[in-house]
Design a protein around this motif. Structure first.
Motif, PDB file in Angstrom:
ATOM      1  N   ARG A 100       0.852  -1.198   0.000  1.00  0.00           N
ATOM      2  CA  ARG A 100       0.000   0.000   0.000  1.00  0.00           C
ATOM      3  C   ARG A 100       0.874   1.229   0.000  1.00  0.00           C
ATOM      4  NH1 ARG A 100      -3.474   2.781   4.766  1.00  0.00           N
ATOM      5  NH2 ARG A 100      -1.422   3.755   5.009  1.00  0.00           N
ATOM      6  N   LEU A 101       0.564   2.127  -0.928  1.00  0.00           N
ATOM      7  CA  LEU A 101       1.253   3.412  -1.001  1.00  0.00           C
ATOM      8  C   LEU A 101       0.216   4.527  -0.942  1.00  0.00           C
ATOM      9  CD1 LEU A 101       2.831   1.277  -3.072  1.00  0.00           C
ATOM     10  CD2 LEU A 101       4.310   3.260  -3.376  1.00  0.00           C
ATOM     11  N   SER A 102       0.355   5.396   0.039  1.00  0.00           N
ATOM     12  CA  SER A 102      -0.502   6.580   0.110  1.00  0.00           C
ATOM     13  C   SER A 102       0.050   7.648  -0.818  1.00  0.00           C
ATOM     14  CB  SER A 102      -0.555   7.115   1.538  1.00  0.00           C
ATOM     15  OG  SER A 102      -1.141   8.408   1.561  1.00  0.00           O
ATOM     16  N   TYR A 103      -0.819   8.216  -1.657  1.00  0.00           N
ATOM     17  CA  TYR A 103      -0.361   9.326  -2.495  1.00  0.00           C
ATOM     18  C   TYR A 103      -0.809  10.671  -1.928  1.00  0.00           C
ATOM     19  CZ  TYR A 103      -4.916   8.269  -4.789  1.00  0.00           C
ATOM     20  OH  TYR A 103      -6.236   7.982  -5.068  1.00  0.00           O
ATOM     21  N   ALA A 104      -1.013  10.712  -0.619  1.00  0.00           N
ATOM     22  CA  ALA A 104      -1.305  11.972   0.057  1.00  0.00           C
ATOM     23  C   ALA A 104      -0.002  12.629   0.500  1.00  0.00           C
ATOM     24  CB  ALA A 104      -2.217  11.726   1.254  1.00  0.00           C
ATOM     25  N   LEU A 105       0.884  12.827  -0.447  1.00  0.00           N
ATOM     26  CA  LEU A 105       2.149  13.523  -0.191  1.00  0.00           C
ATOM     27  C   LEU A 105       2.435  14.410  -1.396  1.00  0.00           C
ATOM     28  CD1 LEU A 105       5.168  11.059  -0.696  1.00  0.00           C
ATOM     29  CD2 LEU A 105       2.922  10.699  -1.646  1.00  0.00           C
ATOM     30  N   GLY A 106       3.403  15.280  -1.269  1.00  0.00           N
ATOM     31  CA  GLY A 106       3.670  16.253  -2.316  1.00  0.00           C
ATOM     32  C   GLY A 106       4.007  15.622  -3.653  1.00  0.00           C
ATOM     33  N   ASP A 107       3.673  16.318  -4.739  1.00  0.00           N
ATOM     34  CA  ASP A 107       3.902  15.785  -6.088  1.00  0.00           C
ATOM     35  C   ASP A 107       5.369  15.442  -6.331  1.00  0.00           C
ATOM     36  OD1 ASP A 107       1.246  16.590  -8.028  1.00  0.00           O
ATOM     37  OD2 ASP A 107       1.437  17.632  -6.123  1.00  0.00           O
ATOM     38  N   ASP A 108       6.269  16.323  -5.902  1.00  0.00           N
ATOM     39  CA  ASP A 108       7.691  16.089  -6.149  1.00  0.00           C
ATOM     40  C   ASP A 108       8.183  14.859  -5.399  1.00  0.00           C
ATOM     41  OD1 ASP A 108       7.711  18.306  -7.771  1.00  0.00           O
ATOM     42  OD2 ASP A 108       8.599  19.641  -6.261  1.00  0.00           O
ATOM     43  N   ASP A 109       7.781  14.725  -4.138  1.00  0.00           N
ATOM     44  CA  ASP A 109       8.185  13.547  -3.365  1.00  0.00           C
ATOM     45  C   ASP A 109       7.604  12.273  -3.969  1.00  0.00           C
ATOM     46  OD1 ASP A 109       9.751  14.871  -1.568  1.00  0.00           O
ATOM     47  OD2 ASP A 109       8.305  14.870   0.067  1.00  0.00           O
ATOM     48  N   LEU A 110       6.372  12.359  -4.443  1.00  0.00           N
ATOM     49  CA  LEU A 110       5.742  11.184  -5.046  1.00  0.00           C
ATOM     50  C   LEU A 110       6.545  10.710  -6.258  1.00  0.00           C
ATOM     51  CD1 LEU A 110       1.974  10.617  -5.666  1.00  0.00           C
ATOM     52  CD2 LEU A 110       3.613  10.153  -7.479  1.00  0.00           C
ATOM     53  N   VAL A 111       6.857  11.624  -7.141  1.00  0.00           N
ATOM     54  CA  VAL A 111       7.594  11.256  -8.355  1.00  0.00           C
ATOM     55  C   VAL A 111       8.987  10.744  -7.996  1.00  0.00           C
ATOM     56  CG1 VAL A 111       8.630  12.150 -10.474  1.00  0.00           C
ATOM     57  CG2 VAL A 111       6.287  12.788  -9.854  1.00  0.00           C
TER      58      VAL A 111
END
Length: 405
Positions: free
Chosen positions: A383-394
């Motif tokens: 499970r990966l939460s994508y409730a983090l900043g766009d730059d950190d996600l990428v």
């Protein structure tokens, strides 16, 4: 004579609590933050926590509440009357469910609402059908309340949604409650209105209770037609408990305000329990919650737009990794990729047999924190939460792509 090994004093921790596991998601988040504090550039996909600040008007309501001496004292254990009425109004506005203040209990976050509800519904040995993958707290709350969780697994071939046939196969004479979650944590699955009606008819036929967790109600994408179970299935509303809160919708995870809505007798019993367990929720948080649920949904829509963008990015990037299959979630802010193609082999000399092994390997080698599927009752997934900043996600997913290139 009692031997030292079997004496009551030899059991330092009760069996009831000794069998309860630590929250896996909070454990991963804590480990990621500890590594960050050591100076390591860890990117955390573990916590289901919006990266946005709480809206300003909510914070201002809390500041004003701090100055009001009324909020320096005990208030009713079941919640401030003003907040209970605001929850009634918000529920009518957002889902169309008509309830009275006597059907509302304000709790210390959604977790307490879930435990209070199960404690009010269950007697020892009562079974609760728990669709899996499930959020880690559900089975533990059921066990603490004396119940028995019965897991029903739906994998990615079913879009992580259980069928009525599966539910019927799991039902026994001891079945008392169905746990129903849509949108889902951890998968982001969203049941359609017709799927919900079909499940509601099954519940009615067998005279069961339902606990439905609607904490992600506003985070639905792609125009999926869905709804609240007691609204779509009014014949089961009298045997339905709805759990919700401000944490996800208003970026208020730290404020600790949730609630349960149910029949007045059940809510009264749960309120009695809370009166002994915690008394009232912090008044400043309750005042902030009044401002949140009474305000418009502009801030919610802004966050949803960002989550939708990140959702499409993370799914696309994960599916570029050989051995990973990530369905597109239609709700919440989680991706739940199947990673069995990465298991059962060596990675740079390290044998990876389970998704738990894989999560440890990813944290060590890529400095990316994810939660293994074992925590949600479905090994072979992450499970990966994508409730983090766009730059950190990428950056985080790019690290995974490089790690498994």
């Amino acid at each position: 004579m009692t031997s030292p090994a079997t004496s009551p004093r030899a059991r330092r921790v009760s069996e009831r609590l000794g069998g309860i596991a630590e929250s896996a998601t909070l454990k991963v988040d804590a480990k990621a933050k500890a590594l960050k504090a050591e100076g390591r550039p860890v990117i955390g996909f573990g916590a289901g926590e919006p990266d946005f600040p709480t809206p300003g008007y909510v914070v201002e309501a809390a500041v004003e509440a701090c100055r009001d001496p009324r909020n320096h004292r005990y208030t009713p254990a079941g919640g401030l009357p003003e907040l209970k009425q605001a929850i009634v109004d918000k529920t009518r506005r957002d889902s169309g469910l008509e309830v009275a203040p006597s059907q509302v209990l304000v709790t210390n976050g959604g977790k307490q609402a879930i435990y209070d509800a199960f404690a009010a519904m269950l007697d020892p040995g009562d079974e609760v059908i728990v669709p899996a993958p499930y959020w880690t707290t559900y089975p533990e709350a059921i066990r603490l309340a004396g119940g028995v969780p019965v897991e029903v697994l739906a994998d990615e071939t079913q879009d992580y949604k259980v069928t009525v046939d599966q539910l019927e196969a799991a039902r026994t004479p001891q079945t008392k409650v169905l746990l129903f979650v849509s949108p889902s944590n951890p998968t982001g699955a969203v049941y359609t209105a017709e799927e919900i009606r079909e499940i509601g008819r099954w519940v009615e036929d067998h005279e069961l209770w339902v606990l439905t967790d609607e904490i992600y109600e506003h985070l639905v994408y792609d125009g999926v037609e869905t709804g609240s179970l007691p609204v779509l299935c009014p014949d089961v509303a009298d045997n339905c408990v709805v759990v919700n809160g401000v944490a996800k919708t208003y970026a208020m995870t730290g404020w600790r305000v949730g609630w349960m809505i149910g029949p007045p007798d059940l809510v009264k019993a749960a309120t009695n329990l809370q009166s002994h367990a915690t008394s009232n929720v912090a008044n400043v948080s309750q005042r902030a919650a009044i401002a949140a649920v009474s305000g418009d949904l502009a801030a919610v829509e802004e966050m949803k737009t960002a989550f939708d963008r990140r959702r499409r990015t993370i799914v696309s990037m994960l599916n570029e990794i050989e051995g990973v299959e990530c369905p597109t979630p239609h709700g919440a802010f989680y991706a739940y990729p199947q990673v069995k193609g990465l298991l059962g082999r060596d990675h740079e000399g390290t044998r990876i047999d389970t998704s738990a092994d894989l999560a440890e390997y990813i944290l060590e080698k890529a400095e990316v924190a994810v939660v293994p599927g074992e925590a949600f009752g479905s090994p072979g997934y992450l499970r990966l939460s994508y409730a983090l900043g766009d730059d950190d996600l990428v950056e985080g997913i790019t690290r995974l792509q490089k790690l498994f290139a």
